[in-house]
Design an enzyme around this catalytic site. Sequence first.
Site, PDB file in Angstrom:
ATOM      1  N   ASP A 298      52.976  15.508  53.366  1.00  0.00           N
ATOM      2  CA  ASP A 298      53.636  15.886  54.600  1.00  0.00           C
ATOM      3  C   ASP A 298      54.444  17.157  54.299  1.00  0.00           C
ATOM      4  O   ASP A 298      54.667  17.516  53.143  1.00  0.00           O
ATOM      5  CB  ASP A 298      54.543  14.762  55.123  1.00  0.00           C
ATOM      6  N   CYS A 299      54.878  17.836  55.346  1.00  0.00           N
ATOM      7  CA  CYS A 299      55.408  19.191  55.157  1.00  0.00           C
ATOM      8  C   CYS A 299      56.752  19.192  54.442  1.00  0.00           C
ATOM      9  O   CYS A 299      57.719  18.616  54.928  1.00  0.00           O
ATOM     10  CB  CYS A 299      55.458  19.911  56.494  1.00  0.00           C
TER      11      CYS A 299
END
Length: 769
Positions: A298-299
């Site tokens: 995930d970012c």
Amino acid sequence: MPSKNRAPSVFFAIFPIFIILCLPNVSAQNHPVFACDTDTTPALINYTFCDSSLDVKTRVDDLVKRLTLQEKIVNLVDNAGSIDRLGIPKYEWWSEALHGVSYVGPGTHFSSLVPGATSFPQVILTAASFNETLFKTIGKVVSTEARAMYNVGLAGLTFWSPNINIFRDPRWGRGQETPGEDPTLTSKYGAAYVQGLQERDDGDKDRLKVGACCKHYTAYDVDNWKGIERYDFNAVVTKQDMDDTYQPPFKSCVLDGNVASVMCSYNQVNGKPTCGDPDLLTGVIRGEWKLNGYISSDCDSLDVMFKNQHWENTPEKIAADALIAGLDLNCGSFLSQHTEAAIKAGLVKESEVDRAVTNNFATLMRLGFFDGNPSKQIYGKLGPKDVCTPANQELAREAARQGIVLLKNSAGSLPLSPTAIKSLAVIGPNANVTKTMIGNYEGTPCKYTTPLQGLTASVATVYQAGCTNVACGTAQVDEAKKVAAAADAVVLIMGSDLSIEAESRDRVDITLPGQQNLLITEVAKVSKGPVILVIMSGGGMDIQFAKENPKITSILWVGFPGEAGGAALADIIFGLYNPSGRLPMSWYPQSYTTKVNMTDMNMRPDPATGYPGRTYRFYTGDTVYLFGDGLSYSEFTHHLVKAPKLVSVPLTEGHVCRSTACKSVAAVEQTCTNLAFDIHLRVTNSGAMGGSHTVFLFSSPPAVHGAPRKHLLGFKKVNLGPREQGVVRFSVDVCKDLSLVDEVGDRKVALGQHVLHVGNLKHSLNVKI
């Protein structure tokens, strides 16, 4: 995703036009990004990795061997760097397509060339259709529009959707993005949507139309609740709950959907960050499930592991942990900054980087990125004309119609007659909204039809907002009562929006915000005709007061219904469409929020503490509405035509359960071969109106191993005309469908009486050895 360190979806949502204007040459760019452009650089034809007639492995091996360490490292991140000497351009991996091509993520933009894309209902409403064909069809349309935008330089080929986390708690702000609380529905949705996105029309199983991504792996469903944030939340999950509830959708996504990517989540699971857990990544996704694709973070989740979770004391150790665990791609810049130092320090081998970039490049090869000019490939002729087509926009309306749930309908209320109703009062803060209808992870829609516009197209309406916004700090009760008292019927359109429930915003209360209850009650008092309450929301609401109020004659839940939501709502209210949606999640009373800690991940109840458990499968407390609830304008009845009363499980001669009383037997291959049976049901529409009906097959297993009270085995959608009958068939695999996960995470077939439910029908089935 997105994390706090990157542009959040809310920013894109508020300022989409600003973003377009500020991006250099976006509107001018009208060519796709691709490698191996042999037309302009003929020498590239001599490279093995540019030879599209060869298999992916041969091509990728050739490419990776040619790269320097630095060239590999710049391809470990979403904003992948170019390798100019080999004719490989920059590529942005991060695009989104949760319910239509989205402007969230830097890989996709709208411009004057393609000003919008079809915006389907938010996933929670599409899931309420319980229609696998619809799930897949939407995926196909979204991938066609994505390819069309890619061909004019406005989108990538890798889309980080769908979100298949279980909607375990009604307060979760991102529940709207998911298919609901049930592992079977979520698994079927995920696999079907992924197939729709990825499968090519030529049937080539080795190639991808676009690359999908199932997220957020795993046990992720707390964003920001009472100050507890996803970035440092440790989900404590039993092995039983992990394999019984949280993992099945991801397993199905990989095994049944053949998804190109899985994204690990921000949170920790049992004390380990998911993006640094070799058991979860290499062990399960790559090992047990054999993912053919790449694992993404995930970012900025590696940054989160370092700065929020303090998992290691240096960034190099974090980079090493992630690569060794099996991570291939980092959304963010962490691996590009710290991998080389990690290798030099001896913390990780270059072979791990080779593995990661191999998986990344292999995915791009399956997408045709290394096959030269896309205009010569299968989807090369798609363009702006293929986005927002009339057929695609009609599908958005149809998806909303199929998902909308009728929760209450007193005799003589719905459907309204457009000829008998001379004036319709339309009241509420969500009556004339546009943006609210599409929820989050949205794109710019082709156009909007608001509820007010949809209703006004059929009858004369008088509109009164009743509140300045959904927070409804002070309701304009007198003005609303005035228009309601003068009208033949009233439609109240209430609920929430992204200011109430969204990414990074979990709810504390599950009541309607502010003075909405007051407005509804006061309007209902003075109304002389039907009063239809419409709830627009992602999660459930405590509307027990309205359910019990006889003056409120009908209740509809419309989720966040997408660009055509207003038209779909009017179709149902005026009887042009027979509602068939069913709730994909349970609705609870407000008391739930005081009794249940949101961070308790246990699915099963605990009588010792009074903990009531989670979801319809285990929850023992009061509900307002249950998973699967929903009414129709017709009456559908079920008749059992065929089902066994006894199933015998074959065991080897020396099996311990032949000499000892066993509650269950292991669901292993030698026991499970050919252990399946069919159930046939006759379904009758006994009403005067044709329509669709969802047939649910539930099972209540014997009470062993903390079994669910009831769980969904399957569902089928059947369309029947007035007084028409149809036959619905289910195939039940005993080891897959009637098994349970025991306390240590092993799958067992419970022996004894299983009760199968279809509507009000119950059928007992004895499973014995």
